[in-house]
Scaffold this motif. Structure first.
Motif, mmCIF file in Angstrom:
data_model
loop_
_atom_site.group_PDB
_atom_site.id
_atom_site.type_symbol
_atom_site.label_atom_id
_atom_site.label_comp_id
_atom_site.label_asym_id
_atom_site.label_seq_id
_atom_site.Cartn_x
_atom_site.Cartn_y
_atom_site.Cartn_z
ATOM 1 N N GLY A 1 19.381 1.275 -19.832
ATOM 2 C CA GLY A 1 18.661 1.295 -21.101
ATOM 3 C C GLY A 1 19.220 0.371 -22.174
ATOM 4 N N CYS A 2 20.187 -0.467 -21.825
ATOM 5 C CA CYS A 2 20.815 -1.316 -22.847
ATOM 6 C C CYS A 2 20.032 -2.598 -23.121
ATOM 7 C CB CYS A 2 22.257 -1.657 -22.460
ATOM 8 S SG CYS A 2 22.367 -2.813 -21.090
ATOM 9 N N GLY A 3 18.987 -2.852 -22.321
ATOM 10 C CA GLY A 3 18.128 -4.006 -22.611
ATOM 11 C C GLY A 3 18.339 -5.201 -21.699
ATOM 12 N N LYS A 4 19.111 -5.013 -20.638
ATOM 13 C CA LYS A 4 19.394 -6.172 -19.777
ATOM 14 C C LYS A 4 18.165 -6.603 -18.967
ATOM 15 C CE LYS A 4 22.001 -3.131 -16.712
ATOM 16 N NZ LYS A 4 21.480 -1.872 -17.332
ATOM 17 N N SER A 5 17.444 -5.638 -18.383
ATOM 18 C CA SER A 5 16.240 -6.021 -17.625
ATOM 19 C C SER A 5 15.193 -6.631 -18.533
ATOM 20 C CB SER A 5 15.615 -4.812 -16.942
ATOM 21 O OG SER A 5 16.467 -4.314 -15.981
ATOM 22 N N THR A 6 15.050 -6.054 -19.708
ATOM 23 C CA THR A 6 14.056 -6.592 -20.644
ATOM 24 C C THR A 6 14.384 -8.047 -20.983
ATOM 25 O OG1 THR A 6 13.728 -4.378 -21.546
ATOM 26 C CG2 THR A 6 12.954 -6.207 -22.882
HETATM 27 P P1 ADP Z 1 18.224 -1.733 -18.763
HETATM 28 O O1 ADP Z 1 17.661 -2.809 -17.902
HETATM 29 O O2 ADP Z 1 19.469 -2.161 -19.449
HETATM 30 O O3 ADP Z 1 18.384 -0.433 -18.058
HETATM 31 P P2 ADP Z 1 15.719 -1.950 -20.164
HETATM 32 O O4 ADP Z 1 15.739 -3.375 -20.569
HETATM 33 O O5 ADP Z 1 14.895 -1.593 -18.979
HETATM 34 O O6 ADP Z 1 17.210 -1.456 -19.959
HETATM 35 O O7 ADP Z 1 15.242 -1.049 -21.359
HETATM 36 C C1 ADP Z 1 15.734 -1.175 -22.674
HETATM 37 C C2 ADP Z 1 15.077 -0.157 -23.576
HETATM 38 O O8 ADP Z 1 13.692 -0.422 -23.696
HETATM 39 C C3 ADP Z 1 15.188 1.274 -23.089
HETATM 40 O O9 ADP Z 1 15.378 2.099 -24.202
HETATM 41 C C4 ADP Z 1 13.847 1.528 -22.447
HETATM 42 O O10 ADP Z 1 13.522 2.886 -22.492
HETATM 43 C C5 ADP Z 1 12.937 0.690 -23.296
HETATM 44 N N1 ADP Z 1 11.766 0.207 -22.545
HETATM 45 C C6 ADP Z 1 11.806 -0.610 -21.450
HETATM 46 N N2 ADP Z 1 10.562 -0.887 -21.020
HETATM 47 C C7 ADP Z 1 9.707 -0.232 -21.841
HETATM 48 C C8 ADP Z 1 8.276 -0.118 -21.929
HETATM 49 N N3 ADP Z 1 7.462 -0.754 -21.074
HETATM 50 N N4 ADP Z 1 7.771 0.646 -22.927
HETATM 51 C C9 ADP Z 1 8.590 1.280 -23.798
HETATM 52 N N5 ADP Z 1 9.923 1.205 -23.785
HETATM 53 C C10 ADP Z 1 10.493 0.464 -22.822
#
Ligand code: ADP
Length: 366
Positions: free
Chosen positions: A39-44
């Protein structure tokens, strides 16, 4: 030229800030690993670069080109996911050729690329198999092969090893590192596993709550973490933390806490002088705490008495779960240790390897 630049990039999902003002330059041919808890934003961050998510603010560049408005297929990147998503009815060869066929590449060129990728990945003999005839590790290699045949400028990996068992993970880790060396392409890799990050990345970007905490080489991150979060996240078992009051006596500095008093080597004197009378967070890595009976002779150490709660034999070392008064901490010691649960043990702390953090800001004091 395949550098990648995140220029003050943010991502909002409604009122959740998934990535907050990410500013990061990744050099051509670098192997950069994004690491941090779930949930730290790495995948995003990776998905914005791939074009799978819109960018809320800021600009991403590949080389000199801003790619915010560029279609994913035109970004010249290839991504390997955690789920391999192979087409079950196609052979390995067809799975790898598929994206190239869609681009109407001529058959001879497709064949050259698929065979070269198969050779790089040592799976030429698997080309005619279907995915269900492959092991998990082999499927994962096909997924990588599918990325290689596209000859992208940048490879993206999103937790590609999560579905593999521990042994295969270690092996595949080494294969991906070698692949990076052989291809000479920029690799950007996302994982929550700090061991993967430490062993694979030429640089590591540590994230927490959407905010980039520190980006540096594995060694610098380990030796000079900028704050308590990075210090605790990198390294396994984690760094031990103690509340400690800084005191001055006879021209020397000391730190004292629940059950210990340590005199501080001169090199910490300057940064800590301003903290005399205040409480700081003292950080000690488990490998810097030795069984006193087996401590190296040259050690500039301080010896304390701790209670042994639990011992874990790891083969080449022993993890000791210890208690100092009531404060738990962990040591990684020589396997010849005589420590046994319930006993008292003298442990020696290597005073040259201490870390200090400001309790309020959590930032490193140095
Ligand atoms: P990580 O890859 O580090 O586990 P993500 O990048 O997947 O984290 O997610 C970062 C944050 O954005 C988290 O709080 C997650 O819940 C939120 N998030 C990710 N995708 C979505 C989405 N499609 N809609 C709403 N919130 C999202």
């Amino acid at each position: 030229m395949a550098s990648v630049t995140f220029d003050h990039v943010s991502k909002q999902y409604g009122n959740v800030t998934a990535v907050n003002d990410l500013d990061l330059q990744i050099g051509d041919r670098e192997f950069l690993v994004f690491v941090g808890p779930s949930g730290c934003g790495k995948s995003t961050s990776l998905r914005m670069l791939a074009g799978l998510e819109e960018i809320s603010a800021g600009t991403i560049y590949i080389g000199e080109q801003a790619i915010n408005g560029v279609e994913p297929k035109d970004r010249d990147i290839a991504m390997v996911f955690q789920s391999y998503a192979l087409y079950p009815h196609m052979t390995v060869y067809e799975n790898m050729a598929f994206a190239l066929k869609l681009r109407r590449m001529d058959t001879a060129q497709i064949d050259r690329r698929v065979r070269r990728a198969a050779e790089i990945l040592s799976m030429t003999e698997l080309l005619q198999r279907k995915p269900k005839q492959l092991s998990g590790g082999q499927r994962q290699r096909v997924a990588v092969g599918r990325a290689i045949v596209r000859e992208p400028k940048v490879f993206l990996f999103d937790e590609p090893l999560s579905n593999l068992d521990a042994k295969l993970r270690v092996q595949t880790r080494a294969e991906i590192t070698k692949l990076h060396r052989d291809l000479g392409t920029t690799f950007i890799y996302v994982t929550h596993d700090q061991t993967e990050a430490m062993t694979m990345g030429t640089r590591i970007a540590v994230m927490k709550d959407g905010v980039l905490q520190q980006v540096d080489t594995p060694q610098n991150l380990y030796e000079k973490p900028v704050n308590i979060f990075v210090a605790g996240f990198m390294g396994s078992p984690s760094m031990n933390f103690f509340a400690a009051k800084v005191t001055a006596a006879e021209g020397r500095l000391h730190v004292e806490g629940n059950g210990f008093q340590l005199s501080i080597p001169d090199r910490f004197k300057e940064p800590l002088t301003g903290y005399v009378g205040q409480t700081v967070t003292l950080g000690i890595r488990p490998e810097n705490i030795h069984d006193a009976a087996l401590a190296p002779h040259h050690l500039q150490g301080s010896t304390l008495s701790a209670r042994v709660d639990l011992t874990e034999l790891m083969g080449n070392e022993v993890f000791l779960y210890l208690l100092l008064n009531d404060t738990p901490f962990v040591a990684r010691v020589d396997p010849r240790t005589r420590a046994r649960s319930g006993n008292t043990l003298a442990v020696t702390i290597d005073l040259t390897q201490l870390h200090f953090f400001n309790q309020e800001t959590t930032r490193a004091i140095r």
